[in-house]
Design an enzyme around this catalytic site. Structure first.
Site, mmCIF file in Angstrom:
data_model
loop_
_atom_site.group_PDB
_atom_site.id
_atom_site.type_symbol
_atom_site.label_atom_id
_atom_site.label_comp_id
_atom_site.label_asym_id
_atom_site.label_seq_id
_atom_site.Cartn_x
_atom_site.Cartn_y
_atom_site.Cartn_z
ATOM 1 N N LYS A 63 4.936 0.791 10.016
ATOM 2 C CA LYS A 63 4.933 1.972 9.152
ATOM 3 C C LYS A 63 4.427 3.204 9.895
ATOM 4 O O LYS A 63 4.898 4.308 9.669
ATOM 5 C CB LYS A 63 3.982 1.726 7.973
ATOM 6 N N ARG A 107 5.434 -12.720 9.643
ATOM 7 C CA ARG A 107 6.157 -11.512 9.259
ATOM 8 C C ARG A 107 7.511 -11.456 9.959
ATOM 9 O O ARG A 107 7.712 -12.082 10.991
ATOM 10 C CB ARG A 107 5.335 -10.265 9.549
ATOM 11 N N GLU A 129 0.879 -1.163 0.000
ATOM 12 C CA GLU A 129 0.000 0.000 0.000
ATOM 13 C C GLU A 129 0.919 1.217 0.000
ATOM 14 O O GLU A 129 1.806 1.319 0.856
ATOM 15 C CB GLU A 129 -0.875 0.001 1.260
#
Ligand code: ATP
Ligand code: MG
Length: 570
Positions: free
Chosen positions: A278, A268, A43
């Site tokens: 982020k 992850r 994204e």
């Protein structure tokens, strides 16, 4: 059995982890006609970090390995947080890592029209409805893990009314939050994601690519499977938090009756002493804790690049950490190990003095200059040698001298002889101090002319070799030393909510009076080298070599210092 399989390696020495196992099985069974098409779907709401690199290496790596392809797809479904700057940086970073998507660059926003048509299809099939509940009411009606949800009073609207309202949503008749389109699944479903999830919300916001063409935007779960399906993705690899979303991913594609890729989840990457969110990284930038997304302390790919990391090191790291189904935290030492492995092989060696102390060699002829051959890289014969000038006055590292050395200090001290790398044996004869402060400002030494090149005929031994730079030939440089941004290894275990409490105030140290050898004068920003004994460095983009401004970032120290830090903490 399972374990044995997991440990197995293929012909190339790669571990056959569970995703490779799935793909191998699919190929055996002739699924997808043996094709492997993956995607990396960022994204564009921030810069990529080392965690994303794992996903990039996995997706692009598998595609390469199996002769397939990997798409770069921007999941640009939330215009409020997305920016062109992020898109550009992501493209640059994936390329830098060494991957290529050919013509397969896609944007979720390119599918908005198709997605809208698919939504109409679900409404017509009685599988989606327009809900007028507020966001707060939707949350309340959803129930909890232990209690079933409650149907919205709008759930059984006639299909025609849904079609009409959805079109009016699209046409901008309603305000943000006034209506949503929801899938009609099951408000009592044990998986909360299946309780009539929202498919579209109204957002009167301009989109970086579609401008004001749309004021309804698809939600992730609705959009993602469709994007995969449209592109013919075979293996849709994502992180574990989407495991509970998989039934919904499957439900949407089945309800539409379209091509159905397989979603596969892996754990992850978490790294010690590293912020991997982020949101926090954006906050560090906004709050000015760091100088920007590419600050060399940042775990972003642009930060790591500026710090001097190599794509090869990051790719090696990604392969070594493997792929697992359970979350864990990887020690940052492993990343640094991979980095050193690569830099050791490929970095030219130079001499640079970070904290200079001037030495006058009293028995060396005044005005005389000699050049010594220095080995560029002992790990690489083809790297050759270079000339390093030597003269009567040199700089050495301040901490390579001690007036009253403790037992295990073997470097320079009054009356002690050491080897100057590539040059001569040298003995300290006098220490000159500032009268007021008592600070050592200069050393007087003598050299042994018989030890040219750093070796004596009589086989006399010295216990230490130190680096140096000739004073009249020295080039001024600024050096930035970095430490980790975090003071604790794992933010997940932090006591306080505020991550700022764990920011290391001493993560950057700037040394502005360094002296480096003249061969560095004609290098360009991005040049990587090893300052002998001091670590691996890269010339920073703040440098202006033509104007004589050299700035170096220390990429990593020569040896692992983490072990030492851990010990000190015990
Ligand atoms: P968010 O979705 O909260 O904005 P994100 O880090 O998941 O943050 P995306 O742009 O969605 O950002 O990530 C793109 C891809 O990278 C996703 O497929 C995601 O699963 C993967 N990814 C993100 N963080 C990691 C990580 N730490 N380790 C491995 N893969 C990751
Ligand atoms: Mg995400």
């Amino acid at each position: 059995m399972n374990n044995m399989k997991r440990e197995a390696e293929d012909d190339g020495g790669k571990v056959v982890h569970f995703i490779r196992q799935i793909i191998n099985r699919d190929i055996e069974n002739g699924k997808n006609a043996g094709r492997v098409i993956t995607r990396f779907p960022p994204e564009p709401n921030g810069y990529l970090h080392i965690g994303h690199a794992k996903s990039i290496c996995l997706n692009f790596g598998l595609a390469e390995e199996y002769g397939g392809r990997c798409h770069l797809r921007f999941d640009d479904t939330n215009p409020v947080k997305e920016e062109q700057e992020y898109i550009d940086s992501i493209i640059k970073d994936v390329r830098w890592l060494g991957f290529d998507w050919g013509e397969h660059l896609y944007f979720a926003s390119d599918y908005f029209g198709q997605m809208y048509e698919c939504a109409l299809q679900l409404i017509r099939a009685g599988k989606a409805y327009v809900d007028g509940l507020s966001g707060e009411e939707i949350r309340r009606y959803r129930g909890t893990l232990t209690e079933a949800g409650v149907n919205s009073p709008y759930r059984d609207r006639p299909i025609d009314e849904n079609l009409d309202l959805f079109e009016r949503m699209k046409d901008g008749e309603f305000a943000d939050g006034e209506m949503v389109l929801r899938a009609k699944i099951d408000m009592a479903h044990p998986n909360m994601n299946m309780r009539d999830p929202v498919m579209y919300r109204i957002l009167h916001a301009s989109h970086p690519r579609t401008g004001d063409a749309w004021c309804i935007y698809p939600m992730y779960d609705w959009a993602h499977g469709l994007e995969d399906s449209i592109e013919g993705i075979t293996h849709s690899i994502c992180t574990l938090e989407f495991e509970a979303h998989r039934p919904l991913y499957d439900w949407f594609l089945d309800a539409l009756g379209v091509y159905h890729p397989q979603q596969i989840e892996f754990a992850r990457l978490n790294l010690t002493y590293t912020i991997m969110s982020k949101r926090y990284l954006l906050q560090l930038v906004k709050d000015g804790v760091v100088a920007g997304w590419d600050d060399p302390r940042m775990p972003t790919l642009s930060g790591l690049r500026r710090r001097g990391y190599t794509p090869a090191a990051i790719r090696d790291f990604s392969e070594r950490i493997g792929v697992a189904k359970r979350d864990s935290i990887v020690d940052i030492q492993l990343l640094e190990y991979c980095l050193r492995e690569d830099l050791n092989k490929n970095s030219p060696r130079v001499m640079g003095v970070l904290d200079p102390l001037k030495v006058v060699i009293t028995n060396y002829p005044e005005g005389h200059v000699e050049e010594f051959d220095a080995i560029n890289n002992p790990e690489d014969e083809l790297a050759g040698t270079r000339k390093v000038p030597f003269s009567r006055e040199i700089y050495i590292e301040r901490d390579d001298f001690m007036q009253d050395p403790p037992k295990k200090f073997y470097r320079l001290a009054p009356g002690r002889e050491v080897r100057l790398r590539y040059a001569y044996y040298m003995t300290c004869t006098e220490v000159i101090k500032d009268e007021k402060s008592g600070e050592i400002i200069e050393l007087r030494c003598t050299y042994d002319p018989e030890s040219r090149g750093g070796y004596t005929q009589d086989g006399r031994k010295v216990r230490s070799t130190i680096h140096w730079v000739s004073v009249p030939h020295a080039v001024d440089a600024t050096v930035r030393l970095y430490d980790s941004l975090l003071t604790i290894p794992d933010l997940a275990e932090a006591d306080k909510k505020d991550y700022m409490a764990y920011i290391n105030p001493d993560s950057l140290k700037t040394l502005s009076h360094c002296k480096v050898e003249p061969s560095l004068r004609d290098k360009l920003a991005g040049y990587r080298c090893q300052f002998e004994r001091k670590g691996y460095f890269v010339m920073d983009s703040d440098s202006d070599p033509t104007a004589g401004v050299l700035v170096f970032n220390r990429t990593v120290e020569l040896r692992d210092t983490w072990a030492r830090i851990a010990q000190a903490g015990e």
